[in-house]
Write an enzyme that holds these catalytic residues in place. Structure first.
Site, PDB file in Angstrom:
ATOM      1  N   SER A 207       0.948  -1.114   0.218  1.00  0.00           N
ATOM      2  CA  SER A 207       0.170   0.038   0.036  1.00  0.00           C
ATOM      3  C   SER A 207       0.908   1.391   0.129  1.00  0.00           C
ATOM      4  O   SER A 207       0.324   2.291  -0.141  1.00  0.00           O
ATOM      5  CB  SER A 207      -0.857  -0.010   1.141  1.00  0.00           C
ATOM      6  N   HIS A 208       2.108   0.970  -0.035  1.00  0.00           N
ATOM      7  CA  HIS A 208       3.056   2.423   0.234  1.00  0.00           C
ATOM      8  C   HIS A 208       4.048   2.260  -0.629  1.00  0.00           C
ATOM      9  O   HIS A 208       5.246   2.961  -0.548  1.00  0.00           O
ATOM     10  CB  HIS A 208       3.415   2.622   1.613  1.00  0.00           C
TER      11      HIS A 208
ATOM     12  N   ARG B 266       1.632   4.280  -4.652  1.00  0.00           N
ATOM     13  CA  ARG B 266       1.521   5.692  -4.248  1.00  0.00           C
ATOM     14  C   ARG B 266       1.718   6.787  -5.369  1.00  0.00           C
ATOM     15  O   ARG B 266       1.491   7.906  -5.186  1.00  0.00           O
ATOM     16  CB  ARG B 266       2.328   5.989  -2.924  1.00  0.00           C
TER      17      ARG B 266
ATOM     18  N   ASP C 238       4.392  -1.096  12.725  1.00  0.00           N
ATOM     19  CA  ASP C 238       3.980   0.064  12.056  1.00  0.00           C
ATOM     20  C   ASP C 238       2.531  -0.180  11.694  1.00  0.00           C
ATOM     21  O   ASP C 238       2.326  -1.227  10.735  1.00  0.00           O
ATOM     22  CB  ASP C 238       4.806   0.175  10.851  1.00  0.00           C
TER      23      ASP C 238
ATOM     24  N   GLY D 266      -7.407   1.648   2.474  1.00  0.00           N
ATOM     25  CA  GLY D 266      -7.238   0.933   1.118  1.00  0.00           C
ATOM     26  C   GLY D 266      -7.861  -0.649   1.605  1.00  0.00           C
ATOM     27  O   GLY D 266      -8.237  -1.242   0.539  1.00  0.00           O
ATOM     28  N   ASP D 267      -7.720  -1.179   2.559  1.00  0.00           N
ATOM     29  CA  ASP D 267      -8.294  -2.551   2.722  1.00  0.00           C
ATOM     30  C   ASP D 267      -9.913  -2.443   2.531  1.00  0.00           C
ATOM     31  O   ASP D 267     -10.425  -3.618   1.994  1.00  0.00           O
ATOM     32  CB  ASP D 267      -7.890  -3.092   4.132  1.00  0.00           C
TER      33      ASP D 267
ATOM     34  N   ARG E  10       4.059 -14.698  16.106  1.00  0.00           N
ATOM     35  CA  ARG E  10       5.243 -14.358  15.218  1.00  0.00           C
ATOM     36  C   ARG E  10       5.452 -12.739  15.690  1.00  0.00           C
ATOM     37  O   ARG E  10       4.839 -12.203  16.065  1.00  0.00           O
ATOM     38  CB  ARG E  10       5.147 -14.225  13.913  1.00  0.00           C
TER      39      ARG E  10
ATOM     40  N   PRO F  92       5.961  -8.507  15.128  1.00  0.00           N
ATOM     41  CA  PRO F  92       5.715  -7.708  14.068  1.00  0.00           C
ATOM     42  C   PRO F  92       7.031  -7.250  13.394  1.00  0.00           C
ATOM     43  O   PRO F  92       8.183  -7.126  14.013  1.00  0.00           O
ATOM     44  CB  PRO F  92       5.431  -6.620  14.885  1.00  0.00           C
TER      45      PRO F  92
ATOM     46  N   ARG G  18       7.540 -10.550   8.874  1.00  0.00           N
ATOM     47  CA  ARG G  18       7.199 -10.721   7.607  1.00  0.00           C
ATOM     48  C   ARG G  18       7.678  -9.864   6.637  1.00  0.00           C
ATOM     49  O   ARG G  18       8.303 -10.371   5.495  1.00  0.00           O
ATOM     50  CB  ARG G  18       5.338 -10.295   7.514  1.00  0.00           C
TER      51      ARG G  18
HETATM   52  P1  NDP Z   1      -0.903  -4.065   9.235  1.00  0.00           P
HETATM   53  O1  NDP Z   1      -2.454  -4.178  10.019  1.00  0.00           O
HETATM   54  O2  NDP Z   1      -0.708  -4.771   8.035  1.00  0.00           O
HETATM   55  O3  NDP Z   1       0.107  -4.528  10.250  1.00  0.00           O
HETATM   56  C1  NDP Z   1       0.498  -3.725  11.353  1.00  0.00           C
HETATM   57  C2  NDP Z   1       1.536  -4.138  11.985  1.00  0.00           C
HETATM   58  O4  NDP Z   1       1.210  -5.376  12.763  1.00  0.00           O
HETATM   59  C3  NDP Z   1       2.866  -4.365  11.259  1.00  0.00           C
HETATM   60  O5  NDP Z   1       4.069  -4.227  12.035  1.00  0.00           O
HETATM   61  C4  NDP Z   1       2.714  -6.088  11.052  1.00  0.00           C
HETATM   62  O6  NDP Z   1       4.135  -6.574  10.833  1.00  0.00           O
HETATM   63  C5  NDP Z   1       2.219  -6.247  12.551  1.00  0.00           C
HETATM   64  N1  NDP Z   1       1.501  -7.696  12.245  1.00  0.00           N
HETATM   65  C6  NDP Z   1       0.601  -8.030  11.373  1.00  0.00           C
HETATM   66  N2  NDP Z   1       0.061  -9.055  11.363  1.00  0.00           N
HETATM   67  C7  NDP Z   1       0.744  -9.831  12.422  1.00  0.00           C
HETATM   68  C8  NDP Z   1       0.672 -10.752  13.432  1.00  0.00           C
HETATM   69  N3  NDP Z   1      -0.086 -12.002  13.062  1.00  0.00           N
HETATM   70  N4  NDP Z   1       1.557 -11.091  14.678  1.00  0.00           N
HETATM   71  C9  NDP Z   1       2.131 -10.039  15.018  1.00  0.00           C
HETATM   72  N5  NDP Z   1       2.416  -8.903  14.219  1.00  0.00           N
HETATM   73  C10 NDP Z   1       1.651  -8.847  13.138  1.00  0.00           C
HETATM   74  O7  NDP Z   1      -0.561  -2.530   8.827  1.00  0.00           O
HETATM   75  P2  NDP Z   1      -1.845  -1.252   8.732  1.00  0.00           P
HETATM   76  O8  NDP Z   1      -2.933  -1.755   7.413  1.00  0.00           O
HETATM   77  O9  NDP Z   1      -2.463  -1.047   9.861  1.00  0.00           O
HETATM   78  O10 NDP Z   1      -0.971  -0.040   8.081  1.00  0.00           O
HETATM   79  C11 NDP Z   1      -0.459  -0.334   7.122  1.00  0.00           C
HETATM   80  C12 NDP Z   1       0.764   0.782   6.677  1.00  0.00           C
HETATM   81  O11 NDP Z   1      -0.056   2.136   6.257  1.00  0.00           O
HETATM   82  C13 NDP Z   1       1.708   1.440   7.830  1.00  0.00           C
HETATM   83  O12 NDP Z   1       3.076   0.933   7.254  1.00  0.00           O
HETATM   84  C14 NDP Z   1       1.206   2.815   8.100  1.00  0.00           C
HETATM   85  O13 NDP Z   1       2.484   3.436   8.359  1.00  0.00           O
HETATM   86  C15 NDP Z   1       0.736   3.180   6.647  1.00  0.00           C
HETATM   87  N6  NDP Z   1       0.097   4.336   6.997  1.00  0.00           N
HETATM   88  C16 NDP Z   1       0.513   5.648   6.667  1.00  0.00           C
HETATM   89  C17 NDP Z   1      -0.072   6.622   6.485  1.00  0.00           C
HETATM   90  C18 NDP Z   1       0.436   8.116   6.254  1.00  0.00           C
HETATM   91  O14 NDP Z   1      -0.367   9.127   6.396  1.00  0.00           O
HETATM   92  N7  NDP Z   1       1.690   8.254   5.964  1.00  0.00           N
HETATM   93  C19 NDP Z   1      -1.617   6.509   7.071  1.00  0.00           C
HETATM   94  C20 NDP Z   1      -2.165   5.501   7.418  1.00  0.00           C
HETATM   95  C21 NDP Z   1      -1.392   4.153   7.402  1.00  0.00           C
HETATM   96  P3  NDP Z   1       4.449  -7.151   9.203  1.00  0.00           P
HETATM   97  O15 NDP Z   1       4.879  -5.779   8.693  1.00  0.00           O
HETATM   98  O16 NDP Z   1       5.658  -7.825   9.656  1.00  0.00           O
HETATM   99  O17 NDP Z   1       3.405  -7.948   8.752  1.00  0.00           O
END
Ligand code: NDP
Length: 337
Positions: free
Chosen positions: A50-51, A55, A181, A190-191, A305, A307, A310
Site C-alpha cells: 500500500s506504500h 502511491r 507500524d 485501502g483494505d 510471530r 511484528p 513478515r
Molecule cells: P497491518 O495491520 O498490516 O500491520 C500492522 C503491524 O502489525 C505491522 O508491523 C505487522 O508486521 C504487524 N502484524 C501483522 N500481523 C501480525 C501478526 N499476526 N502477529 C504479529 N504482528 C503482526 O498495517 P496497517 O494496515 O495498519 O498499516 C499499513 C501501513 O500504512 C503502515 O506502514 C502505516 O505506516 C501506513 N499508513 C501511513 C499513513 C500516512 O499518512 N503516511 C496513514 C495510515 C497508514 P509485518 O509488517 O511484519 O506484517
C-alpha cells in the site's frame, strides 16, 4: 472463489527507476525523486504494497496541482541539543527524513533521548523506514503522523481523526530489529476499498454506515466512517497521535489538514514526530541481554510471530516483485504522457 489479479514482474532496481523517472518528469529534482523512489522500492521489496508504487499516481497528482514543491530543500535546526526541527519547505517527507534522521540519531546517541519534529511536509509513506533506521543504530524509535479525518473517535459517528499511523522499533544486536507500524483505524482505508471492490464483508467493528450504525458492508462504510481499533482504547492512542504530530510539532491536526488540502489525491500537509531513545545510556550496558531474554521467552509461545518478521522475510527474497498490471500501466502511461 479465488480472484486472479493480473501482475507483471519487476526487479527492485526497475521499480526504483520507474518511480524516479516519473517523479523527475513531473517536477521532482534528483534529490527528492531519488529519496521517494528509495522509499517506494523498499516498500515493494518488503511487501508493504500500500506504500509502494501504489502511491505514485498520488505523488504525481500533487506535483501537477502545484501543492507540493518537488525541489524543496529541508532546513534543519536545533533549539536545544535534543530538540530538532526539520522544516520540509513544502516538500515530500522522504528527502527531509534522509537528511535529518542522521542528525536525530547523533543527538540521541549523545544525550540519551532526542525528539524531532518534521513540519511543512507531505507524508505519503509507511513509517517503519524512520524507526528501523534508528533501531539499526542501536536506538529505540517511535514515529507518528496524522492525515485527513476518516475515523470517528469512540462514541462519535463523524470522522475526526485520520487513520493516524504509529511505528515503534526496538534494536537487537544480533537480529533484525523489532518493528511495528500500523494505522490506528481497525482496518486501513485501502483494505476497506479492496473488500468493497471484491465484494467481501469486513470484520465487525471496522466502521459505521451512513446511518451511524455499525456495518460489516465495506460499501456502506465507505459512505460512512471508519472506527479506531480497540474501541475507546485505540481512540485514545489516535488522540495521542494527533497531539504528538500536531500539538507538539505545531503543524496541522487532521481536521485542520482537511480545511487546507486541495483534495488532488496526493498527501495532505502535516507534521511528523520522531522520538529516538538510547537504551545503552538509559538502561545501561545490560539492556541487550535483558531484552533478548524477553524475546527468547515470548518466541516460545505457540502461534506467535513478531511484528516486522513478515517484512524482513520478504526482504531476503531476491527475485523480482509482482506488480499489479493495471497500476503498472497507469504509471507507464504517466511517464509516456
Ligand atoms: P497491518 O495491520 O498490516 O500491520 C500492522 C503491524 O502489525 C505491522 O508491523 C505487522 O508486521 C504487524 N502484524 C501483522 N500481523 C501480525 C501478526 N499476526 N502477529 C504479529 N504482528 C503482526 O498495517 P496497517 O494496515 O495498519 O498499516 C499499513 C501501513 O500504512 C503502515 O506502514 C502505516 O505506516 C501506513 N499508513 C501511513 C499513513 C500516512 O499518512 N503516511 C496513514 C495510515 C497508514 P509485518 O509488517 O511484519 O506484517
Amino acid at each position: 472463489m479465488m480472484s486472479t489479479i493480473d501482475t507483471e514482474t519487476l526487479t527492485v532496481e526497475e521499480i526504483y527507476d520507474l518511480a524516479f523517472n516519473v517523479l523527475n518528469k513531473f517536477g521532482c529534482n534528483k534529490e527528492n525523486a531519488s529519496a521517494i523512489s528509495r522509499t517506494v522500492a523498499t516498500a515493494e521489496r518488503d511487501g508493504s504494497l500500500s506504500h509502494g508504487l501504489f502511491r505514485i499516481p498520488g505523488y504525481v497528482a500533487s506535483l501537477k496541482s502545484g501543492k507540493v514543491n518537488g525541489n524543496a530543500e529541508p532546513n534543519i535546526t536545533s533549539s536545544l541539543p535534543s530538540v530538532i526541527t526539520v522544516d520540509g519547505n513544502l516538500g515530500y517527507a522522504p528527502y527531509s527524513l534522509e537528511k535529518s534522521l542522521p542528525v536525530l540519531s547523533e543527538a540521541a546517541l549523545k544525550h540519551g533521548i532526542a525528539v524531532m519534529r518534521l513540519i511543512n511536509s507531505f507524508h505519503f509513506a509507511a513509517l517503519w523506514p524512520e524507526t528501523e533506521y534508528l533501531a539499526e543504530r542501536g536506538l529505540s524509535g517511535i514515529a507518528c503522523t496524522v492525515y485527513k479525518p476518516s475515523v470517528a473517535p469512540a462514541g462519535a459517528t463523524e470522522p475526526f481523526f485520520g487513520t493516524n499511523p504509529i511505528s515503534f522499533a526496538w534494536p537487537r544486536k544480533n537480529s533484525t530489529p523489532l518493528v511495528f507500524d500500523m494505522a490506528t483505524s481497525t482496518l486501513a482505508m485501502g483494505d476497506v476499498q479492496i473488500a468493497a471492490r471484491d465484494g467481501h464483508p469486513v470484520p465487525h467493528g471496522t466502521g459505521l454506515g451512513p446511518d451511524g450504525k455499525p456495518s460489516d458492508d465495506p460499501k456502506e462504510i465507505l459512505k460512512g466512517v471508519l472506527l479506531p481499533f480497540g474501541g475507546y482504547k485505540g481512540s485514545a492512542i489516535s488522540m495521542m497521535i494527533e497531539l504528538f504530530s500536531a500539538g507538539l510539532t505545531g503543524d496541522n491536526f487532521s481536521f485542520e489538514a482537511a480545511k487546507t488540502d486541495n483534495n488532488d489525491g496526493g498527501p495532505a500537509k502535516g507534521g511528523e514526530l520522531v522520538l529516538a531513545i538510547n537504551p545503552e545510556l538509559i538502561a545501561g550496558p545490560d539492556w541487550d541481554t535483558h531484552s533478548e531474554g524477553f524475546f527468547k521467552e515470548i518466541k516460545q509461545l505457540k502461534g506467535i510471530r513478531l511484528p516486522g518478521e513478515r517484512r524482513h522475510r520478504n526482504r531476503l527474497d531476491n527475485s523480482p516483485r509482482k506488480i499489479n498490471k493495471e497500476l503498472l500501466e497507469k504509471i507507464k502511461g504517466l511517464s509516456e504522457s
